[in-house]
Design a protein around this motif. Structure first.
Motif, PDB file in Angstrom:
ATOM      1  N   ASN A 201       0.819  -1.216   0.000  1.00  0.00           N
ATOM      2  CA  ASN A 201       0.000   0.000   0.000  1.00  0.00           C
ATOM      3  C   ASN A 201       0.857   1.272   0.000  1.00  0.00           C
ATOM      4  O   ASN A 201       1.993   1.284   0.470  1.00  0.00           O
ATOM      5  CB  ASN A 201      -0.938  -0.002   1.224  1.00  0.00           C
ATOM      6  CG  ASN A 201      -1.948  -1.146   1.166  1.00  0.00           C
ATOM      7  OD1 ASN A 201      -2.126  -1.858   2.112  1.00  0.00           O
ATOM      8  ND2 ASN A 201      -2.612  -1.309   0.018  1.00  0.00           N
ATOM      9  N   LEU A 202       0.259   2.331  -0.496  1.00  0.00           N
ATOM     10  CA  LEU A 202       0.971   3.595  -0.719  1.00  0.00           C
ATOM     11  C   LEU A 202       1.561   4.192   0.553  1.00  0.00           C
ATOM     12  O   LEU A 202       2.768   4.490   0.615  1.00  0.00           O
ATOM     13  CB  LEU A 202       0.025   4.619  -1.366  1.00  0.00           C
ATOM     14  CG  LEU A 202       0.607   6.025  -1.580  1.00  0.00           C
ATOM     15  CD1 LEU A 202       1.745   5.984  -2.601  1.00  0.00           C
ATOM     16  CD2 LEU A 202      -0.487   6.997  -2.020  1.00  0.00           C
ATOM     17  N   VAL A 203       0.730   4.356   1.599  1.00  0.00           N
ATOM     18  CA  VAL A 203       1.195   5.161   2.742  1.00  0.00           C
ATOM     19  C   VAL A 203       2.334   4.497   3.512  1.00  0.00           C
ATOM     20  O   VAL A 203       3.345   5.152   3.791  1.00  0.00           O
ATOM     21  CB  VAL A 203       0.013   5.564   3.645  1.00  0.00           C
ATOM     22  CG1 VAL A 203       0.491   6.211   4.930  1.00  0.00           C
ATOM     23  CG2 VAL A 203      -0.902   6.533   2.876  1.00  0.00           C
ATOM     24  N   LEU A 217      10.149   5.674  -3.603  1.00  0.00           N
ATOM     25  CA  LEU A 217       8.757   5.302  -3.886  1.00  0.00           C
ATOM     26  C   LEU A 217       8.542   5.313  -5.405  1.00  0.00           C
ATOM     27  O   LEU A 217       8.979   6.252  -6.081  1.00  0.00           O
ATOM     28  CB  LEU A 217       7.788   6.296  -3.244  1.00  0.00           C
ATOM     29  CG  LEU A 217       6.315   6.161  -3.691  1.00  0.00           C
ATOM     30  CD1 LEU A 217       5.655   4.937  -3.035  1.00  0.00           C
ATOM     31  CD2 LEU A 217       5.512   7.422  -3.394  1.00  0.00           C
ATOM     32  N   SER A 218       7.911   4.265  -5.907  1.00  0.00           N
ATOM     33  CA  SER A 218       7.497   4.276  -7.322  1.00  0.00           C
ATOM     34  C   SER A 218       6.036   4.683  -7.382  1.00  0.00           C
ATOM     35  O   SER A 218       5.193   4.058  -6.727  1.00  0.00           O
ATOM     36  CB  SER A 218       7.643   2.867  -7.922  1.00  0.00           C
ATOM     37  OG  SER A 218       8.994   2.476  -7.921  1.00  0.00           O
ATOM     38  N   VAL A 219       5.764   5.710  -8.154  1.00  0.00           N
ATOM     39  CA  VAL A 219       4.370   6.142  -8.342  1.00  0.00           C
ATOM     40  C   VAL A 219       3.845   5.427  -9.577  1.00  0.00           C
ATOM     41  O   VAL A 219       4.392   5.605 -10.680  1.00  0.00           O
ATOM     42  CB  VAL A 219       4.281   7.669  -8.506  1.00  0.00           C
ATOM     43  CG1 VAL A 219       2.859   8.096  -8.893  1.00  0.00           C
ATOM     44  CG2 VAL A 219       4.737   8.357  -7.226  1.00  0.00           C
ATOM     45  N   ILE A 232      -6.835   8.415  -7.923  1.00  0.00           N
ATOM     46  CA  ILE A 232      -7.490   9.075  -6.795  1.00  0.00           C
ATOM     47  C   ILE A 232      -8.119   8.023  -5.876  1.00  0.00           C
ATOM     48  O   ILE A 232      -8.760   7.081  -6.335  1.00  0.00           O
ATOM     49  CB  ILE A 232      -8.560  10.062  -7.319  1.00  0.00           C
ATOM     50  CG1 ILE A 232      -7.870  11.209  -8.052  1.00  0.00           C
ATOM     51  CG2 ILE A 232      -9.447  10.585  -6.182  1.00  0.00           C
ATOM     52  CD1 ILE A 232      -8.788  12.109  -8.837  1.00  0.00           C
ATOM     53  N   ARG A 233      -7.938   8.213  -4.552  1.00  0.00           N
ATOM     54  CA  ARG A 233      -8.516   7.308  -3.554  1.00  0.00           C
ATOM     55  C   ARG A 233      -9.063   8.134  -2.397  1.00  0.00           C
ATOM     56  O   ARG A 233      -8.768   9.332  -2.290  1.00  0.00           O
ATOM     57  CB  ARG A 233      -7.436   6.358  -3.001  1.00  0.00           C
ATOM     58  CG  ARG A 233      -6.841   5.390  -4.019  1.00  0.00           C
ATOM     59  CD  ARG A 233      -7.821   4.330  -4.446  1.00  0.00           C
ATOM     60  NE  ARG A 233      -7.224   3.355  -5.349  1.00  0.00           N
ATOM     61  CZ  ARG A 233      -7.093   3.506  -6.659  1.00  0.00           C
ATOM     62  NH1 ARG A 233      -7.543   4.633  -7.221  1.00  0.00           N
ATOM     63  NH2 ARG A 233      -6.563   2.567  -7.421  1.00  0.00           N
ATOM     64  N   ASP A 234      -9.807   7.454  -1.508  1.00  0.00           N
ATOM     65  CA  ASP A 234     -10.381   8.118  -0.329  1.00  0.00           C
ATOM     66  C   ASP A 234      -9.630   7.574   0.890  1.00  0.00           C
ATOM     67  O   ASP A 234      -9.918   6.478   1.363  1.00  0.00           O
ATOM     68  CB  ASP A 234     -11.885   7.768  -0.281  1.00  0.00           C
ATOM     69  CG  ASP A 234     -12.623   8.472   0.831  1.00  0.00           C
ATOM     70  OD1 ASP A 234     -13.858   8.651   0.695  1.00  0.00           O
ATOM     71  OD2 ASP A 234     -11.985   8.827   1.839  1.00  0.00           O
ATOM     72  N   GLY A 299      -4.531  -3.583 -12.573  1.00  0.00           N
ATOM     73  CA  GLY A 299      -5.673  -3.759 -11.663  1.00  0.00           C
ATOM     74  C   GLY A 299      -6.060  -2.506 -10.896  1.00  0.00           C
ATOM     75  O   GLY A 299      -7.082  -2.490 -10.209  1.00  0.00           O
ATOM     76  N   ASP A 300      -5.272  -1.439 -11.018  1.00  0.00           N
ATOM     77  CA  ASP A 300      -5.637  -0.205 -10.303  1.00  0.00           C
ATOM     78  C   ASP A 300      -6.841   0.463 -10.963  1.00  0.00           C
ATOM     79  O   ASP A 300      -6.885   0.572 -12.195  1.00  0.00           O
ATOM     80  CB  ASP A 300      -4.469   0.790 -10.326  1.00  0.00           C
ATOM     81  CG  ASP A 300      -3.511   0.563  -9.166  1.00  0.00           C
ATOM     82  OD1 ASP A 300      -2.333   0.919  -9.292  1.00  0.00           O
ATOM     83  OD2 ASP A 300      -3.955   0.022  -8.137  1.00  0.00           O
ATOM     84  N   VAL A 301      -7.798   0.901 -10.149  1.00  0.00           N
ATOM     85  CA  VAL A 301      -8.890   1.711 -10.701  1.00  0.00           C
ATOM     86  C   VAL A 301      -8.413   3.151 -10.736  1.00  0.00           C
ATOM     87  O   VAL A 301      -7.505   3.533  -9.999  1.00  0.00           O
ATOM     88  CB  VAL A 301     -10.189   1.583  -9.877  1.00  0.00           C
ATOM     89  CG1 VAL A 301     -10.702   0.154  -9.906  1.00  0.00           C
ATOM     90  CG2 VAL A 301      -9.992   2.062  -8.443  1.00  0.00           C
TER      91      VAL A 301
HETATM   92  C1  WQD Z   1      -3.337   3.418  -3.599  1.00  0.00           C
HETATM   93  C2  WQD Z   1      -2.786   4.210  -4.768  1.00  0.00           C
HETATM   94  C3  WQD Z   1      -1.604   2.886  -6.388  1.00  0.00           C
HETATM   95  C4  WQD Z   1       1.737   1.784  -3.814  1.00  0.00           C
HETATM   96  C5  WQD Z   1      -6.017  -1.732  -1.832  1.00  0.00           C
HETATM   97  C6  WQD Z   1      -7.160  -2.718  -1.813  1.00  0.00           C
HETATM   98  C7  WQD Z   1      -8.191  -2.282  -0.805  1.00  0.00           C
HETATM   99  C8  WQD Z   1      -7.522  -2.141   0.519  1.00  0.00           C
HETATM  100  C9  WQD Z   1      -6.447  -1.072   0.415  1.00  0.00           C
HETATM  101  C10 WQD Z   1      -7.454  -4.101   1.884  1.00  0.00           C
HETATM  102  C11 WQD Z   1      -2.970   3.489  -6.104  1.00  0.00           C
HETATM  103  C12 WQD Z   1      -0.671   3.894  -5.719  1.00  0.00           C
HETATM  104  C13 WQD Z   1       0.555   2.326  -4.281  1.00  0.00           C
HETATM  105  C14 WQD Z   1       2.971   2.233  -4.359  1.00  0.00           C
HETATM  106  C15 WQD Z   1       1.772   3.744  -5.789  1.00  0.00           C
HETATM  107  N1  WQD Z   1      -6.951  -3.372   0.902  1.00  0.00           N
HETATM  108  N2  WQD Z   1       0.578   3.289  -5.235  1.00  0.00           N
HETATM  109  N3  WQD Z   1       2.942   3.207  -5.324  1.00  0.00           N
HETATM  110  O1  WQD Z   1      -4.936  -0.412  -4.312  1.00  0.00           O
HETATM  111  O2  WQD Z   1      -6.372   1.592  -3.609  1.00  0.00           O
HETATM  112  O3  WQD Z   1      -6.497  -0.499  -2.306  1.00  0.00           O
HETATM  113  O4  WQD Z   1      -5.482  -1.551  -0.547  1.00  0.00           O
HETATM  114  O5  WQD Z   1      -8.346  -3.872   2.638  1.00  0.00           O
HETATM  115  O6  WQD Z   1      -9.208  -3.257  -0.724  1.00  0.00           O
HETATM  116  O7  WQD Z   1      -7.785  -2.739  -3.086  1.00  0.00           O
HETATM  117  O8  WQD Z   1      -4.457   0.879  -2.176  1.00  0.00           O
HETATM  118  O9  WQD Z   1      -2.407   1.836  -1.199  1.00  0.00           O
HETATM  119  O10 WQD Z   1      -2.187  -0.136  -2.794  1.00  0.00           O
HETATM  120  O11 WQD Z   1      -2.798   2.102  -3.689  1.00  0.00           O
HETATM  121  O12 WQD Z   1       1.774   4.613  -6.677  1.00  0.00           O
HETATM  122  O13 WQD Z   1       4.101   1.772  -3.985  1.00  0.00           O
HETATM  123  O14 WQD Z   1      -1.382   4.368  -4.597  1.00  0.00           O
HETATM  124  O15 WQD Z   1      -1.318   2.802  -7.779  1.00  0.00           O
HETATM  125  O16 WQD Z   1      -3.232   4.464  -7.093  1.00  0.00           O
HETATM  126  P1  WQD Z   1      -5.557   0.410  -3.236  1.00  0.00           P
HETATM  127  P2  WQD Z   1      -2.883   1.125  -2.411  1.00  0.00           P
END
Ligand code: WQD
Length: 341
Positions: A201-203, A217-219, A232-234, A299-301
């Motif tokens: 996950n991103l954070v 970090l790779s975006v 975009i995510r919430d 698979g990313d939305v």
């Molecule tokens: C968020 C954004 C990535 C990592 C998933 C599951 C969801 C929940 C949370 C379990 C996206 C981008 C990420 C990185 C990046 N899981 N990213 N570099 O995919 O929205 O949700 O995790 O409960 O069910 O679907 O979360 O944090 O992986 O990604 O650029 O090293 O950050 O492409 O746009 P995601 P994420």
């Protein structure tokens, strides 16, 4: 004191929910198989609430042990079910692990409680069930798309199993909470996210890069049809999310539910791009983040953020933390665990 079973209660969201349950006066019994959590989390919870939760190491795939656990705990009033595997990528390469661990265990738990007079069940679901929704923000009646991953499919199937079972089992009432993107950590830095291995996950990847654990970090893509080209995510503070579980549980215990199966989207209602999350981190940490733009991730939305009207008006819950507050809590947690490791 009402007794609540929390499966997966030593995990990231589970542990934060146990804290809020204890603060709300519930007696909590945690089940966890420790496959993705540490028993040390128990002392973190106790340091916050002063109460050491009861804990039983238990793998819900072990049917016999699960049956005897529920025979021992007859007087439970609620279950919050977090126990599941949740890595999207892993679910693609190992689908049967996900169907076994996420579906068969749910069935086993339901088989133990389906004849109870009165049981409230909160299910940990995900906005991933919507796939790429047509309309933003996403409301609960958005169409359920074909899941993007076996992980997402287990959440869709799990909700269907619960809905069908709640129709028949007269004592069972269910709320499914569809989480958006949980981030951050408890302000005490006693508990937080502990991703095993390289964070998906991103954070956590941001905070591990900033602390020097990761190189860069790779975006994943900046060629999406969004303002700055990134997805975009919430992003919702995990403590806001934990509080939503307690409010949902009380709704069922107090018989305020309208039907035996209800669904709520749990997000902030605000969408943030990957670059905006990075900017937020740089603002609160007062340091530049080392990142580069790479190709999109399969698979990313493009965009997913919640319409929180139903959660705000029907459930009576609203997220209170800002993105900056959540990112600062994640950064403080990262600094804390790196100091103690
Ligand atoms: C968020 C954004 C990535 C990592 C998933 C599951 C969801 C929940 C949370 C379990 C996206 C981008 C990420 C990185 C990046 N899981 N990213 N570099 O995919 O929205 O949700 O995790 O409960 O069910 O679907 O979360 O944090 O992986 O990604 O650029 O090293 O950050 O492409 O746009 P995601 P994420």
């Amino acid at each position: 004191m009402k007794k609540i079973i929390v499966t997966g209660g030593l995990g990231y969201i589970g542990s934060h929910t146990v804290v809020e349950l204890q603060l709300a006066g519930f007696e909590v019994v945690i089940i966890d198989n420790l496959s993705n959590a540490s028993a040390d989390v128990l002392s973190g919870i106790k340091n916050i609430t002063g109460i050491q939760p009861q804990f039983e190491k238990l793998d819900l795939r072990d049917k016999a042990t699960t049956i005897s656990f529920f025979e021992k705990h007859q007087n439970i009033e609620g279950i919050i079910h977090f126990a599941a595997s949740k890595a999207v990528g892993e679910s693609v390469t190992n689908p049967l692990l996900y169907y076994e661990n996420n579906i068969s265990t749910l069935i086993t738990v339901l088989q133990q409680i389906q004849h109870k007079e009165n049981i409230s069940f909160i299910f940990s679901s995900s906005c991933t069930v919507y796939g790429q929704a047509e309309k933003m923000p996403i409301s609960e009646n958005a169409s359920i798309q074909k899941a993007f991953s076996p992980y997402g499919n287990t959440k869709q199937i799990g909700e269907e199993i619960l809905q069908d079972t709640a129709q028949i089992a007269k004592g069972l009432q269910v709320i499914s909470l569809r989480y958006f993107n949980p981030i951050g950590a408890h302000s005490s830095t006693e508990i937080g996210e502990l991703p095993g291995g390289v964070p998906q996950n991103l954070v956590p990847f941001i905070t591990q890069t900033a602390i020097g654990l990761r190189q860069q970090l790779s975006v994943f893509g900046n060629d999406y049809p969004t303002e700055d080209g990134t997805c975009i995510r919430d992003y919702i503070h995990v403590v806001d999310l934990a509080k939503a579980h307690v409010i949902a549980l009380k709704r069922l215990l107090n018989k305020q539910h309208k039907t035996s199966f209800e669904v709520f989207n749990i997000g902030t209602g605000t969408g943030s791009s990957v670059l905006e999350v990075i900017e937020s981190f740089e603002r609160v940490s007062q340091q530049k983040l080392n990142y580069k733009i790479v190709n999109r991730r399969e698979g990313d939305v493009i965009s997913a953020y919640a319409d929180t009207t139903k959660a705000n008006t029907v459930l009576g819950w609203k997220a209170t933390s800002t993105l900056d507050e959540a990112m600062l809590s994640a950064w403080k947690w990262e600094q804390k665990i790196r100091k103690t490791n």
